[in-house]
Every structure is written in C-alpha cells, then in structure tokens.
Design an enzyme around this catalytic site. Structure first.
Site, PDB file in Angstrom:
ATOM      1  CG  ASP A  21     -15.178  12.562  34.707  1.00 23.76           C
ATOM      2  OD1 ASP A  21     -14.988  12.698  33.490  1.00 23.76           O
ATOM      3  OD2 ASP A  21     -14.363  12.038  35.478  1.00 23.76           O
ATOM      4  CG  ASP A  23     -12.234   7.873  31.758  1.00 29.18           C
ATOM      5  OD1 ASP A  23     -12.110   6.655  31.566  1.00 29.18           O
ATOM      6  OD2 ASP A  23     -12.601   8.674  30.886  1.00 29.18           O
TER       7      ASP A  23
END
Length: 224
Positions: A21, A23
C-alpha cells in the site's frame, strides 16, 4: 518469538513478490489527510473521530468522501467533500515524509532482486504528486496500480480487485499465494487476505485489536 503474530508461524508460506500500500505504509500522507478531514468537519461544526478514521482508511477517494459525508452528517455532496479534501491536500503531498524504515526496506528488496509493486486506493494524479520528489525510490517499483483512477479496478478495498490486478501485472504473473502485502489500514488488510495473499499490517496506535487480528502478522513502527 513472533511479536504480534496473528496466526501460528507454521502457516507462513514462502513468497516471491511484495506488494505495498502507499499512504501510511510507505509515505506519511495520513497526517495531511487527517488534518483535511478534521478541517472539513470543523467547517460544519462536526467532529472527525478515530473510529471514522479507521473505517475510511484504505478506501478509494469517492468512497472515502461518501463515508465522510455520512459519518459526519455533512450538508454537502460527496463530490463537494472530495474536491474540498483535494484542494486542502494537493500542495502538501510532494513534501510528505517516508514512514519509518520504509525506504531502507524497499531498497533492500530491490537490491536483492525481489519484484515489488504498489496497490494504492489513491488516484494517479495524486500519486504523481506524492512521488514527484522521490522518484529515485519509486522508480524501483515494477508498477503502481491506482485504485481511484484505474479502469480495471471495479471495486475498491476491502474487495480484493486491486491486489489481484497488481499481481497480474508482474511480468511472471505470480499466483496470489506467492505475494506478500504490506498495509496500514483495516480495509487494505481485508483486501489482501481476500485476494489470497499473506498480509502484514503496520497499524497506528489507535487501531483496535479487532482491526488487526486478522492479519497474517502485525508490525509496529518501533519494530521496523
């Protein structure tokens, strides 16, 4: 000894590819995002809570805006909420910091020939801003899948679509069980697991046990 091991070590399986991922996992945009969410709420006399934060983390942009409007009962449309959010964050994104240990770990994987990619719920425009001053690192990734703008991603996290698509774009198209996911959000963990991938969660301190206990393994920032 396996700190915060969510499943017995015997269940760990060998992997060949790693998907991150973005953020809150590689870069610290969550500080910027939370400030924007609080500001939007305060404009209408509403409070953005930790519970709301945990429930929207990892969602694509349109779903994030929809949930914000619903949770805080805002007198605006999700589209207006999203535009306000983007106007608040855009100029701050290029200068966000790396999460502790992320840069060193990514370079280690790359130097050792491990294929790496990113599956983010952000749109391509925002990802370009976030990575614009960090291309020496982000150039190491095989590819980046942007859930809010990629036409192939029909359903956002917690559905598995983005991780399955991300795996399929490696040149050798590994099976999902050969991919290891790194996530900071509950919705992202659910997406990785639903895709059939072992999923490591790196939650912040406010994430309750029930939101990380399903992960294959939990890392804390101080362990990285």
């Amino acid at each position: 000894m396996f700190p915060h091991c969510c499943h017995p070590p015997k269940k760990f399986q060998p992997v060949t590819h790693v998907i991150f991922d973005l953020d809150g996992t590689i870069i610290d945009t969550e500080t910027i995002n939370q400030a924007a969410f609080r500001a939007i709420g305060e404009e209408y006399g509403k409070k953005f809570t930790v519970e709301m934060k945990n429930n929207i983390a990892g969602c694509v942009q349109k779903e994030t805006a929809r949930r914000l409007v619903e949770y805080m009962d805002l007198p605006i449309t999700p589209e207006e909420c999203l535009e306000t959010f983007l106007s608040f964050t855009r100029d701050k994104l290029p200068d966000c910091d790396y999460m502790p240990g992320a840069e060193k770990f990514i370079r280690h994987l790359s130097e050792n020939g491990v294929p790496i990619a990113i599956a983010t719920s952000s749109a391509e425009e925002e990802v370009s801003l976030k990575t614009s001053k960090k291309m020496d690192l982000f150039g190491l990734f095989n590819h980046i899948v942007c859930g809010s703008s990629d036409p192939e991603v029909k359903r956002g996290k917690p559905e598995p679509d983005i991780y399955l698509i991300c795996a399929s774009r490696f040149a050798d198209k590994p099976k999902p069980c050969k991919c290891l996911v790194f996530e900071d959000a509950y919705n992202g963990v659910l997406a990785g697991l639903a895709a059939g991938m072992q999923t490591i969660m790196i939650p912040d301190v406010n994430v309750p046990h029930e939101m990380w206990s399903k992960a294959t393994l939990r890392f804390d920032i101080q362990q990285i």
